[in-house]
Design a protein around this motif. Structure first.
Motif, PDB file in Angstrom:
ATOM      1  N   HIS A 615       0.859  -1.188   0.000  1.00 53.88           N
ATOM      2  CA  HIS A 615       0.000   0.000   0.000  1.00 53.88           C
ATOM      3  C   HIS A 615       0.898   1.242   0.000  1.00 53.88           C
ATOM      4  N   LYS A 616       0.359   2.302  -0.532  1.00 54.79           N
ATOM      5  CA  LYS A 616       1.127   3.560  -0.563  1.00 54.79           C
ATOM      6  C   LYS A 616       1.233   4.144   0.852  1.00 54.79           C
ATOM      7  N   CYS A 617       0.071   4.227   1.514  1.00 49.11           N
ATOM      8  CA  CYS A 617       0.054   4.829   2.850  1.00 49.11           C
ATOM      9  C   CYS A 617      -1.113   4.252   3.647  1.00 49.11           C
ATOM     10  N   ALA A 618      -0.847   3.853   4.876  1.00 43.57           N
ATOM     11  CA  ALA A 618      -1.898   3.317   5.752  1.00 43.57           C
ATOM     12  C   ALA A 618      -2.236   4.335   6.835  1.00 43.57           C
ATOM     13  N   LEU A 709      -5.259  16.003  10.172  1.00 48.86           N
ATOM     14  CA  LEU A 709      -5.263  14.591   9.776  1.00 48.86           C
ATOM     15  C   LEU A 709      -5.769  14.452   8.340  1.00 48.86           C
ATOM     16  N   ALA A 710      -6.865  15.163   8.037  1.00 47.39           N
ATOM     17  CA  ALA A 710      -7.443  15.098   6.689  1.00 47.39           C
ATOM     18  C   ALA A 710      -6.444  15.587   5.635  1.00 47.39           C
ATOM     19  N   VAL A 711      -5.702  16.634   5.973  1.00 49.49           N
ATOM     20  CA  VAL A 711      -4.686  17.151   5.042  1.00 49.49           C
ATOM     21  C   VAL A 711      -3.611  16.093   4.791  1.00 49.49           C
ATOM     22  N   LEU A 712      -3.156  15.442   5.861  1.00 46.75           N
ATOM     23  CA  LEU A 712      -2.138  14.392   5.723  1.00 46.75           C
ATOM     24  C   LEU A 712      -2.629  13.246   4.844  1.00 46.75           C
ATOM     25  N   VAL A 713      -3.869  12.837   5.058  1.00 44.96           N
ATOM     26  CA  VAL A 713      -4.452  11.729   4.287  1.00 44.96           C
ATOM     27  C   VAL A 713      -4.443  12.060   2.797  1.00 44.96           C
ATOM     28  N   ARG A 714      -4.779  13.308   2.470  1.00 46.71           N
ATOM     29  CA  ARG A 714      -4.773  13.727   1.058  1.00 46.71           C
ATOM     30  C   ARG A 714      -3.347  13.789   0.516  1.00 46.71           C
ATOM     31  N   GLU A 715      -2.476  14.443   1.263  1.00 46.44           N
ATOM     32  CA  GLU A 715      -1.095  14.637   0.789  1.00 46.44           C
ATOM     33  C   GLU A 715      -0.365  13.310   0.588  1.00 46.44           C
ATOM     34  N   ARG A 716      -0.583  12.358   1.480  1.00 49.07           N
ATOM     35  CA  ARG A 716       0.147  11.095   1.418  1.00 49.07           C
ATOM     36  C   ARG A 716      -0.564  10.039   0.573  1.00 49.07           C
ATOM     37  N   GLY A 717      -1.770  10.336   0.124  1.00 47.50           N
ATOM     38  CA  GLY A 717      -2.498   9.395  -0.734  1.00 47.50           C
ATOM     39  C   GLY A 717      -2.837   8.092  -0.022  1.00 47.50           C
ATOM     40  N   ALA A 718      -3.364   8.173   1.187  1.00 44.16           N
ATOM     41  CA  ALA A 718      -3.695   6.970   1.967  1.00 44.16           C
ATOM     42  C   ALA A 718      -4.629   6.054   1.178  1.00 44.16           C
ATOM     43  N   ASP A 719      -4.275   4.784   1.121  1.00 40.46           N
ATOM     44  CA  ASP A 719      -5.094   3.807   0.386  1.00 40.46           C
ATOM     45  C   ASP A 719      -5.456   2.596   1.250  1.00 40.46           C
ATOM     46  N   LEU A 720      -5.190   2.688   2.552  1.00 39.09           N
ATOM     47  CA  LEU A 720      -5.594   1.648   3.508  1.00 39.09           C
ATOM     48  C   LEU A 720      -5.950   2.329   4.822  1.00 39.09           C
ATOM     49  N   VAL A 721      -7.110   1.981   5.371  1.00 35.59           N
ATOM     50  CA  VAL A 721      -7.522   2.491   6.682  1.00 35.59           C
ATOM     51  C   VAL A 721      -7.678   1.300   7.621  1.00 35.59           C
ATOM     52  N   VAL A 722      -7.014   1.367   8.767  1.00 33.36           N
ATOM     53  CA  VAL A 722      -7.115   0.311   9.780  1.00 33.36           C
ATOM     54  C   VAL A 722      -7.781   0.909  11.018  1.00 33.36           C
ATOM     55  N   ILE A 723      -8.898   0.322  11.416  1.00 34.97           N
ATOM     56  CA  ILE A 723      -9.635   0.784  12.601  1.00 34.97           C
ATOM     57  C   ILE A 723      -9.695  -0.380  13.574  1.00 34.97           C
ATOM     58  N   GLU A 724      -9.158  -0.173  14.766  1.00 37.06           N
ATOM     59  CA  GLU A 724      -9.154  -1.276  15.730  1.00 37.06           C
ATOM     60  C   GLU A 724      -9.905  -0.894  16.996  1.00 37.06           C
ATOM     61  N   GLY A 725     -10.493  -1.913  17.616  1.00 35.80           N
ATOM     62  CA  GLY A 725     -11.152  -1.710  18.901  1.00 35.80           C
ATOM     63  C   GLY A 725     -12.660  -1.771  18.800  1.00 35.80           C
ATOM     64  N   MET A 726     -13.285  -2.184  19.894  1.00 39.57           N
ATOM     65  CA  MET A 726     -14.735  -2.343  19.914  1.00 39.57           C
ATOM     66  C   MET A 726     -15.453  -1.008  19.721  1.00 39.57           C
ATOM     67  N   GLY A 727     -14.931   0.043  20.374  1.00 38.58           N
ATOM     68  CA  GLY A 727     -15.580   1.346  20.272  1.00 38.58           C
ATOM     69  C   GLY A 727     -15.517   1.930  18.882  1.00 38.58           C
ATOM     70  N   ARG A 728     -14.350   1.796  18.221  1.00 36.68           N
ATOM     71  CA  ARG A 728     -14.134   2.435  16.923  1.00 36.68           C
ATOM     72  C   ARG A 728     -14.564   1.575  15.741  1.00 36.68           C
ATOM     73  N   ALA A 729     -14.510   0.248  15.903  1.00 40.91           N
ATOM     74  CA  ALA A 729     -14.760  -0.627  14.753  1.00 40.91           C
ATOM     75  C   ALA A 729     -16.035  -1.459  14.867  1.00 40.91           C
ATOM     76  N   VAL A 730     -16.666  -1.465  16.061  1.00 39.59           N
ATOM     77  CA  VAL A 730     -17.911  -2.237  16.225  1.00 39.59           C
ATOM     78  C   VAL A 730     -19.065  -1.323  16.622  1.00 39.59           C
ATOM     79  N   HIS A 731     -18.913  -0.598  17.740  1.00 42.16           N
ATOM     80  CA  HIS A 731     -19.963   0.352  18.131  1.00 42.16           C
ATOM     81  C   HIS A 731     -20.105   1.458  17.086  1.00 42.16           C
ATOM     82  N   THR A 732     -18.982   1.818  16.470  1.00 44.67           N
ATOM     83  CA  THR A 732     -19.014   2.788  15.362  1.00 44.67           C
ATOM     84  C   THR A 732     -18.238   2.212  14.184  1.00 44.67           C
ATOM     85  N   ASN A 733     -18.620   2.633  12.994  1.00 43.29           N
ATOM     86  CA  ASN A 733     -17.891   2.363  11.740  1.00 43.29           C
ATOM     87  C   ASN A 733     -17.932   0.925  11.236  1.00 43.29           C
ATOM     88  N   TYR A 734     -18.700   0.069  11.870  1.00 41.26           N
ATOM     89  CA  TYR A 734     -18.777  -1.311  11.395  1.00 41.26           C
ATOM     90  C   TYR A 734     -19.306  -1.354   9.962  1.00 41.26           C
TER      91      TYR A 734
END
Length: 773
Positions: A615-618, A709-734
């Motif tokens: 990946h280019k950027c995670a 953070l949003a500026v960095l994501v654009r500048e670096r061309g993020a092509d992978l997002v990793v979300i870990e944890g029950m709060g961030r990946a299950v209660h939200t964003n599932y």
């Protein structure tokens, strides 16, 4: 806040103390630090706005200075913690009936200490009527602002800063409020402000709007005619009467005129043919309740039809209703919604605002504060100091309804940096952070509210233990307990009080209440210890991983991520283990994990992807301190770096439970870099970037992230997002849909939730998603 008596005219706030049951300093909070004021006075109600500075305790972390030591002490913690005072900005809004304006002004005058201004911005018709009284009492010059401009500025402000500000009303649903998702752009729309009269404004952009119509028949008409008909002087009591009335006893319906023949006309027999039509011929006296209900229907129907006609005329499909006539009253909203739907044939949507009555006051404040450019910041509702949307239904939480009757409160805290959407969201307009709507799901709502109630003793205990040197920690912790308990009881009766009720909002409300009583980071010492222990294990874990073959190492890295995620002090099943067994560590956590195949298992697809180009950027959203971030996340980060992938590691801006914060992550990364050349060179070459999320929550809202953070994501061309944890990946964003590949992984540390998902305690979610072409 119970009904008040007549206002006094003395030189102190004693008359206000006598007229309400809630202490005035709990209404006009932090008044001694108020810097600037604005006021919106309608024909019936006053809305006061003021800006204050709030002193909060914050836990700061700082690396020890080892420059004068040969070696670092093995037993020494990785950093030091100091509690410091921090000054933040807060907006306060208070609503009350004009009856109490003199008593309120007296109280404010007696408590003003640090005001920076000699001017008070004022809007609304009452700004002229009460100008002399305000100037005499407060010794501030009244500077009158244009009503329309203030309304629009206020509306744009709440729609931008309060994600669940707008809602539709659906009769028959449970609950009847349906909150709208945060829209990237709200324009164009029609604003119908229903105060004493009705104003209708077409809004095309932030600065372009036009008053296009209005009516003299509004909230003042309801109050005035209602007082004549029922001899009831209180606006709230009139609404209460209306909620118990039967309008058909007073109104003439279609079926009263046509009998059964109404069906041949294609009309419902229950349609009102003539408001108060039966009063002309009936010999009996009508009840106050029935007359109030008929009057409310008559005025609401008239407003709804008028708004619909203007919306159709200007080709607009969204109509926001504001003003204190609406005030979350079900009958008013039901009638207006019905009227809009009926006359537009469903083409125009009636939207209501949780903070409808504050628009003018907010706008007036913003006009007066233009030199400080308040719109450059993002703001957040402080649940601890806000009343929330209250129902007027008599059977719902009568204590809260009485308290909301005379005084209503809203507080907004200024955030350090502006918040924006994650650029990688597939469709920001349809993004919903939360997985389960507890407003909708009664069974889940009952479980989670009980869960948070039962956890309260543990939170209080942890808060007190976090400040061993404080003489009043126990007293403040008890105040926190009472405040949060009261919020939970309100949400039991009125789950829609702060928008859609979710696990995230329950967690955030708890954090707000903890901050209110100066418990900024109850887990700071726990995190400090956990980080120190985990850092000592880092090199051993890396050596073990490096000794494995490539494919075996990939699974070990994922299992490490998952095992690290077990260390969540916010989960009772885990905190019980950690408190009873201090030796419970990384290897023990691995043994707790569910064996493959996992509950959700896309690992084979992920492994196959890793055999392809890097990946280019995670972008990685970290969860817990200690074992999680140090022995789980950093080895995973290290592997990505070794593959040639840049990494942005995003951590909370502020503390929540034992989640790692941005400032803690800087120190952890510095310590790891001292041990590991891969991380050291990546930091030096800026291939590994640490940043803040903009959040102080155990959950994650991808529509409100730090702009940097949003500026960095654009500048670096993020092509992978990793979300870990029950709060961030299950209660939200599932269910969050992204424009790039994503990994969502968590260990389910709640038995009820695990069972609901079809698994058991410590079941594993490993969800690898690739966007459709």
């Amino acid at each position: 806040m119970a009904e008040c008596g007549a206002s006094g005219s003395g030189s102190s706030g004693d008359s206000l103390d006598k007229s309400i049951t809630l202490p005035p300093d709990e209404i006009f909070r932090n008044l001694e630090n108020a810097k600037r004021f604005a006021i919106d006075i309608g024909g019936s109600l006053t809305k006061l706005a003021y800006y204050s500075t709030v002193q909060h305790k914050v836990a700061k972390v700082r690396s020890f200075d080892h420059s004068d030591k040969d070696t670092e002490q093995d037993h020494e913690p990785p950093y030091e913690i100091s509690v410091q005072e921090e000054v933040t900005a807060r907006l306060h809004f208070v609503k009350f009936e004009n009856t109490y304006i003199e008593a309120c002004l007296d109280f404010i005058k007696d408590h003003l200490v640090n005001t920076e201004t000699k001017v008070i911005q004022a809007t609304g018709g009452g700004a002229y009527k009460f100008k002399d009284l305000i100037e005499e009492k407060l010794q501030l010059k009244v500077d009158k602002e244009d009503v329309m401009t203030c309304l629009i500025k206020g509306c744009n402000f709440v729609l931008k800063n309060i994600p669940q500000e707008a809602f539709v009303y659906q009769k028959g649903s449970n609950p009847e409020f349906r909150f709208q998702t945060h829209q990237p752009s709200v324009f164009p729309y029609l604003l119908v402000s229903v105060g004493s009269g009705v104003s209708i404004v077409k809004v095309e952009t932030e600065d372009r709007f036009e008053w296009i119509g209005g009516s003299s028949i509004g909230g003042g008409t309801f109050w005035g005619l209602g007082a004549l008909l029922t001899k009831t002087k209180s606006f709230d009591e009139l609404l209460h009467l209306a909620s118990r009335g039967q309008h058909a006893n007073v109104d003439m319906l279609v079926q009263d005129i046509y009998g059964g023949a109404h069906q041949t006309l294609g009309l419902s027999g229950n349609l009102i043919a003539s408001s108060f039509g039966k009063s002309a011929t009936a010999d009996t006296e009508f009840s106050k309740e029935d007359m109030a209900k008929s009057l409310l229907h008559m005025i609401s129907n008239d407003i709804g039809q008028l708004a619909c006609l203007y919306a159709k005329l200007h080709c607009l499909d969204r109509v926001y209703f504001g003003g204190f006539f609406i005030r979350g009253h079900p009958v008013t909203m039901r009638t207006i919604t019905y009227s809009i739907n009926f006359f537009s044939k469903g083409e125009v949507q009636a939207l209501f605002l949780r903070h409808e009555g504050y628009l003018g006051a907010i706008g007036a404040f913003l006009k007066g504060a233009e030199q400080d450019n308040p719109n450059q910041y993002s703001w957040e509702e402080n649940y601890a100091g806000s009343s929330g949307l209250m129902s007027s239904s008599p059977e719902l939480c009568p204590t809260q309804r009485a308290r909301s009757g005379t005084f209503d409160l809203l507080e907004m805290d200024r955030l350090e940096r502006p918040l924006v959407n994650l650029p990688l969201l597939l469709d920001p307009s349809s993004y919903v952070p939360d997985t389960v709507d507890l407003t909708d799901d009664a069974l889940a709502r009952k479980y989670w509210l009980t869960c948070f109630e039962e956890a309260l003793d543990g939170v209080v205990k942890r808060a007190v233990a976090s400040q061993p040197g404080s003489v009043d920690a126990a007293e403040r912790a008890e105040k926190f307990r009472q405040k949060y308990w009261d919020k939970l009881q309100t949400l039991r009766h009125q789950p829609f009080a702060y928008g859609t009720l979710t696990v995230r909002s329950l967690l955030d409300t708890r954090e707000h209440c903890l901050n209110e009583f100066n418990f900024p980071d109850p887990y700071s010492k726990v995190k400090q210890k956990d980080n120190g222990v985990a850092l000592k294990c880092f090199q051993r874990v890396i050596h073990s991983l490096d000794a494995l073959g490539w494919e075996e190492r990939q699974l070990a890295l994922v299992k490490g991520l998952l095992a690290g995620n077990v260390f969540d002090w916010g989960a009772k099943a885990v905190s019980d283990v950690l408190e009873s067994d201090p030796q419970f560590g990384f290897e023990e956590a691995k043994r707790k994990l569910q064996e493959r195949p996992w509950l959700v298992d896309s690992y084979s697809n992920w492994l196959q992807r890793l055999k392809g180009p890097p990946h280019k950027c995670a972008l990685i959203f970290a969860d817990n301190s200690g074992v999680d971030v140090i022995l789980g996340v950093f080895p995973f980060v290290r592997e990505l770096l070794s593959r040639g992938t840049e990494v942005i590691l995003a951590c909370n801006s502020g503390p929540a439970l034992n989640d790692v914060t941005y400032s803690e992550s800087l120190i952890v990364a510095e310590r790891i870099a001292a041990m590991d050349p891969v991380v050291r060179s990546a930091l030096r070459e800026e291939r590994l970037l640490l940043t803040r999320t903009g959040s102080s929550s155990p959950c994650l809202d991808l529509s409100r992230l730090d702009k940097g953070l949003a500026v960095l994501v654009r500048e670096r061309g993020a092509d992978l997002v990793v979300i870990e944890g029950m709060g961030r990946a299950v209660h939200t964003n599932y269910h969050a849909a992204l424009r790039c590949e994503s990994l969502k992984l968590a260990v389910i540390k709640n038995s009820w939730l695990a069972e609901r998902l079809g698994g058991q305690l410590f079941s594993v979610i490993f969800k690898y998603e690739v966007p459709a072409e």
